[in-house]
Design a protein around this motif. Structure first.
Motif, PDB file in Angstrom:
ATOM      1  N   LEU A 199      15.581  -4.775   4.050  1.00 53.63           N
ATOM      2  CA  LEU A 199      16.757  -4.008   3.672  1.00 53.63           C
ATOM      3  C   LEU A 199      17.402  -4.661   2.458  1.00 53.63           C
ATOM      4  O   LEU A 199      17.770  -3.984   1.489  1.00 53.63           O
ATOM      5  N   VAL A 200      17.524  -5.989   2.485  1.00 51.43           N
ATOM      6  CA  VAL A 200      18.013  -6.781   1.360  1.00 51.43           C
ATOM      7  C   VAL A 200      17.092  -7.992   1.223  1.00 51.43           C
ATOM      8  O   VAL A 200      16.843  -8.683   2.212  1.00 51.43           O
ATOM      9  N   PRO A 201      16.563  -8.272   0.033  1.00 54.42           N
ATOM     10  CA  PRO A 201      15.664  -9.430  -0.116  1.00 54.42           C
ATOM     11  C   PRO A 201      16.406 -10.744   0.011  1.00 54.42           C
ATOM     12  O   PRO A 201      17.646 -10.800  -0.069  1.00 54.42           O
ATOM     13  N   GLY A 202      15.655 -11.814   0.183  1.00 58.60           N
ATOM     14  CA  GLY A 202      16.259 -13.123   0.381  1.00 58.60           C
ATOM     15  C   GLY A 202      17.072 -13.608  -0.798  1.00 58.60           C
ATOM     16  O   GLY A 202      18.089 -14.282  -0.629  1.00 58.60           O
ATOM     17  N   ARG A 203      16.632 -13.274  -2.010  1.00 60.03           N
ATOM     18  CA  ARG A 203      17.376 -13.640  -3.213  1.00 60.03           C
ATOM     19  C   ARG A 203      17.239 -12.520  -4.232  1.00 60.03           C
ATOM     20  O   ARG A 203      16.377 -11.635  -4.096  1.00 60.03           O
TER      21      ARG A 203
END
Length: 306
Positions: free
Chosen positions: A43-47
Motif C-alpha cells: 500500500l505504501v513502500p518502505g521508503r
C-alpha cells in the motif's frame, strides 16, 4: 556500496485508476550473485527513494539507514531462488493489483550473496519480468507463507514445524508451492490437516529438497482448504557437520524454514491471513499439539554427505 548479504529494495508505482492482472513471472537473475528475490505488493513502500537497504521480512539492521520493503500493506506475490525458472499461472488465475486493491506499489527485494561482480564498477539488472493483462479474470491468486523462528543445535538434526487454523469463510484452491531454507535444509513439506470425528487427517500439499531450484511446483493433488482446516509445514534440517548452533536469520550463515503456498479463490478476495509462523525449536514442535503426525515426519532425516 555492495557487500555480502546485502538486501536492496526498489519500488514501482502502479496506476491507482486501473486494475492489472498478473498471470506470469519471469526471473532475470543468477544464483551466482543473488541468494533470493521476493516481489511484494505494498500500500505504501518502505521508503520513497529509488532504492534502499531492506531486511529479510522485518529483520533489519537498525544501525543502518534501512527500512522494510513495505511501510503499509505488505503482500507477497512471488519469490525466487536457486535459478528457478519462470512461473505461469493456471488459466483464468491472476494476482490482481492496482484499483480496488491494497497494492499501489510493487517492491522488489533482492538479496545479494556476494559483491565480487560489482567491484569494478559493473551494474546489475536482476529482476522479474511480469506478464499481465488488463482483462478481469475470475480466479484471484494469493500466497500464504508458513515458517518458523528458533535455532538448531550444533551436531544435530532438527525438525522446524509450524501450523495455523484457517478462520476465514473462504475456499482456497492450492495450485503451487515453493520451499526455502539455506544450507542445512534437507526436506520441506506442507500439509492440510482436517479434523474428522476428532481424528487428524493429514493431506500432503507438496514436498521438496530445498536445495534444488526453489521454483513454485504444482501441488500433489487437487484439494481445497476451507474454514476450520489447518495448514502446516515442516523443515528437516541437518546440522551434524556444524560446530556451533544456527539461528533463524537473514544471512547465509543463518537458517530459514519457509513453505510458500500459492492458491486461488473464485468470485472473492483472497484471505486476509498471509502468514503462519511459530516460535520453532526448541520452543514448539507438532508433538505438543498433534497425535497422528505422518510417520515420515517423525524420523530423523540426514543429508547424504560425500
Amino acid at each position: 556500496m555492495f557487500q555480502s548479504n546485502l538486501y536492496l529494495c526498489t519500488p514501482v508505482k502502479i496506476n491507482p485508476e486501473k486494475s492489472y492482472y498478473i498471470v506470469g513471472f519471469e526471473p532475470n537473475a543468477s544464483m551466482k550473485y543473488i541468494h533470493h528475490m521476493i516481489l511484494y505488493g505494498c500500500l505504501v513502500p518502505g521508503r520513497a527513494e529509488s532504492a534502499w537497504n531492506c531486511g529479510e521480512m522485518a529483520q533489519l539492521d537498525y544501525n543502518k539507514d534501512s527500512a522494510n520493503p513495505c511501510h503499509l500493506g505488505s503482500t507477497i506475490l512471488y519469490a525466487w531462488a536457486r535459478d528457478a525458472p519462470k512461473l505461469e499461472l493456471p488459466e483464468d488465475v491472476a494476482f490482481k493489483i492496482g484499483r480496488n486493491t491494497k497494492i499501489n506499489y510493487l517492491v522488489l527485494q533482492v538479496h545479494y550473496n556476494q559483491a565480487e561482480h560489482f567491484k569494478n564498477g559493473m551494474t546489475d539488472n536482476s529482476g522479474v519480468y511480469l506478464h499481465y493483462t488488463e482483462t478481469p479474470l475470475p480466479k484471484l491468486a494469493a500466497v500464504l507463507l508458513m515458517g518458523t523462528s528458533g535455532f538448531i543445535p550444533a551436531g544435530s538434526t532438527e525438525s522446524m514445524e509450524t501450523n495455523c487454523v484457517i478462520n476465514e469463510d473462504k475456499v482456497m484452491h492450492p495450485f503451487a508451492f515453493r520451499t526455502h531454507t539455506h544450507n542445512l535444509g534437507v526436506r520441506v513439506s506442507g500439509y492440510r490437516i482436517r479434523i474428522i470425528n476428532d481424528k487428524e487427517h493429514w493431506t500432503l500439499i507438496g514436498q521438496r529438497d530445498p536445495l534444488t531450484p526453489q521454483m513454485f511446483y504444482p501441488v500433489e493433488k487437487n484439494m481445497i482448504i476451507q474454514k476450520d482446516d489447518m495448514v502446516a509445514a515442516s523443515c528437516k534440517m541437518d546440522a551434524t557437520k556444524k560446530d556451533h548452533y544456527t539461528v533463524v536469520g537473514p544471512t547465509g550463515e543463518d537458517e530459514m524454514c519457509n513453505f510458500y503456498l500459492m492458491y486461488w479463490v473464485e468470485d472473492s478476495s483472497p484471505l486476509e491471513q498471509q502468514y503462519c509462523f511459530t516460535s520453532g525449536p526448541p520452543y514448539y514442535h507438532w508433538r505438543q499439539q498433534f497425535h497422528n503426525i505422518p510417520f515420515s515426519e517423525t524420523i530423523e532425516y540426514r543429508r547424504k554427505y560425500d
